[in-house]
Scaffold this motif. Structure first.
Motif, PDB file in Angstrom:
ATOM      1  N   THR A 144       6.795  -2.988   4.597  1.00 55.82           N
ATOM      2  CA  THR A 144       6.891  -2.412   3.250  1.00 55.82           C
ATOM      3  C   THR A 144       8.050  -1.411   3.134  1.00 55.82           C
ATOM      4  N   THR A 149       1.992  -3.601  -0.186  1.00 53.99           N
ATOM      5  CA  THR A 149       2.929  -4.700  -0.396  1.00 53.99           C
ATOM      6  C   THR A 149       3.038  -4.982  -1.889  1.00 53.99           C
ATOM      7  N   ARG A 177       9.282  -9.008  -6.024  1.00 56.30           N
ATOM      8  CA  ARG A 177       9.465  -9.449  -4.631  1.00 56.30           C
ATOM      9  C   ARG A 177      10.792 -10.187  -4.471  1.00 56.30           C
TER      10      ARG A 177
END
Length: 356
Positions: free
Chosen positions: A49, A217, A224
Motif C-alpha cells: 500500500t 488497499t 488503482r
C-alpha cells in the motif's frame, strides 16, 4: 529537525506530492515533521500500500540542514541539545564550528539489528588502556535530526522497540558498558510500519507512538489504474517523472518550513483543551499521553494551515489518529476504535454524531 533551505538537488525518489490517496498516513507524517515532539507515527496496513515509498518520499522532500563537518551525530551548529560532546567542546574552544549542508537522513532499521548496532558500542579495551571513551556510533547516532524507519516494527524485539521509543521521547541515547557511560543526541522522527495480520505491538509500546495511521488497499478500480500507470511512468523515466512534480514539491516544502516556523506562535484555547481531556477521560485512555499528543498535533495542523489558533475542525481531523491505538481492546468488540473516538468527540464537542 530544522527546515530552512530550498529544494535544490535530489535523488530520484518517487515524489511525495505524486502519491495518490493515503491521506491519513501523509497527514500524520507531515505533522510529525512540523513538530517531532508529537512522538512519531505507527502505520498499520495491508502489504503493497505504499508505506515505505511514502516515508522515503517524505525524507527526500525535506530541505538540507546544516550539520557540523565530520560529526557522527549530524550535530546542530548552535543548538546544544542537538550537539555531540566533541562538537560542543570544539565550539567552547574555538567559538565556532565548520558546517556543511546535508540532506535529512533517513535510517532504515533492519529487523535483525542487534542492540549494539542500534545504540553503538564502547571499546572497553581502548578506554581502559588509553583512558579515552572510544565510542563506535550506531543507527541512533546516524538518525539524529532525521527520520528512523522501522518496517515490520511489530516483529521487532520488544526490548529494541523500548530502546527506540525511549530515545525518541528523550532525544538522547545513553550507552553504558563496564561502568563507562556515553551519551549523545538522538532526536528523530520515529516511523514504524507493519501488517496487522503479522501481530500487534504490545499496548504499552503502541501507546508510546504519538499517532497511529491505518491504511487500506485502494478498492476503486479507476484509482488503482491511475496508481499503476503512475508507477509505470516513474519506473521507466524516473527523472522526467520527478521533474513534472518539481513545482509541487517545492511548494509543499516551503509550506512545511513556514509551518515549523509558525508553530511556536500557535495557541489553543483552554476550553478546547478541557474538551480534549474530556474525550480522553470518556474513552478511558490511560495516562496523559493522549491529551498531550492531541494538543500538539492540532497545533501542528493549524500551523500547516497557516493559522495561529486551533479550531474544532483541526482537532476533529487528528483526534482519531492520536487516540485510536490508546483504547483498551475488548476481544469481543466489533465496533471500530476510530468510530468510537469520533463518536465520543462529537458528543463532547456538541456536533452531530456520524453514522458508521
Amino acid at each position: 529537525m530544522t527546515l530552512s533551505s530550498p529544494l535544490n538537488n535530489h535523488r530520484t525518489v518517487f515524489p511525495f506530492t505524486a502519491i495518490i490517496g493515503q491521506d491519513e498516513m501523509k497527514l500524520a507524517l507531515m505533522l510529525n515533521i512540523i513538530d517531532p515532539k508529537i512522538g512519531g507515527v505507527m502505520i498499520m496496513g495491508d502489504r503493497g500500500t505504499g508505506k515505505s515509498t511514502t516515508i522515503r518520499a517524505l525524507a527526500d522532500l525535506l530541505p538540507e540542514i546544516e550539520v557540523v563537518e565530520n560529526d557522527p551525530f549530524n550535530s546542530h551548529p548552535t543548538d546544544l541539545d542537538l550537539m555531540g560532546d566533541n562538537a560542543r567542546k570544539t565550539l567552547e574552544e574555538n567559538g565556532s564550528l565548520i558546517t556543511i549542508p546535508q540532506k535529512v537522513t533517513m535510517v532504515d532499521l533492519p529487523l535483525g539489528a542487534t542492540e549494539d548496532r542500534v545504540c553503538g558500542t564502547i571499546d572497553i579495551e581502548k578506554a581502559l588502556s588509553e583512558g579515552v571513551k572510544a565510542f563506535e556510533p550506531g543507527l541512533l547516532a546516524k538518525a539524529n535530526r532525521g527520520i528512523l524507519y522501522v518496517d515490520e516494527v511489530n516483529l521487532l524485539d520488544d526490548h529494541l522497540v523500548d530502546v527506540l521509543l525511549d530515545s525518541a521521547a528523550s532525544g538522547w541515547n545513553t550507552v553504558e558498558r563496564e561502568g563507562i557511560s556515553i551519551r549523545h543526541p538522538a532526536r528523530f522522527v520515529l516511523v514504524g510500519s507493519g501488517n496487522p495480520e503479522e501481530g500487534e505491538l504490545r499496548p504499552q509500546l503502541l501507546d508510546r507512538f504519538g499517532m497511529h495511521a491505518e491504511i487500506r488497499t485502494v478498492k476503486d478500480p479507476s484509482l488503482r489504474v491511475d496508481i499503476v500507470e503512475q508507477r509505470t511512468q516513474f519506473d521507466s523515466e524516473p527523472q522526467k517523472f520527478y521533474e513534472t512534480y518539481q513545482n509541487e514539491q517545492e511548494k509543499l516544502q516551503e509550506t512545511l518550513v513556514k509551518a515549523q516556523n509558525l508553530l511556536p506562535l500557535v495557541d489553543i484555547e483552554r476550553d478546547l483543551q478541557v474538551k480534549i481531556s474530556q474525550v480522553c477521560s470518556e474513552l478511558d485512555v490511560d495516562g496523559l499521553r493522549g491529551d498531550i499528543v492531541v494538543n500538539r498535533a492540532s497545533k501542528a495542523l493549524a500551523a500547516l494551515e497557516k493559522r495561529k489558533s486551533v479550531t474544532v475542525e483541526d482537532i476533529s481531523s487528528i483526534i482519531t489518529l492520536c487516540l485510536r491505538h490508546r483504547l483498551r481492546k475488548d476481544p469481543l468488540e466489533t465496533i471500530d476504535s476510530g468510530y468510537k473516538v469520533k463518536k465520543v468527540f462529537n458528543q463532547i464537542f456538541g456536533l452531530e454524531i456520524e453514522e458508521n
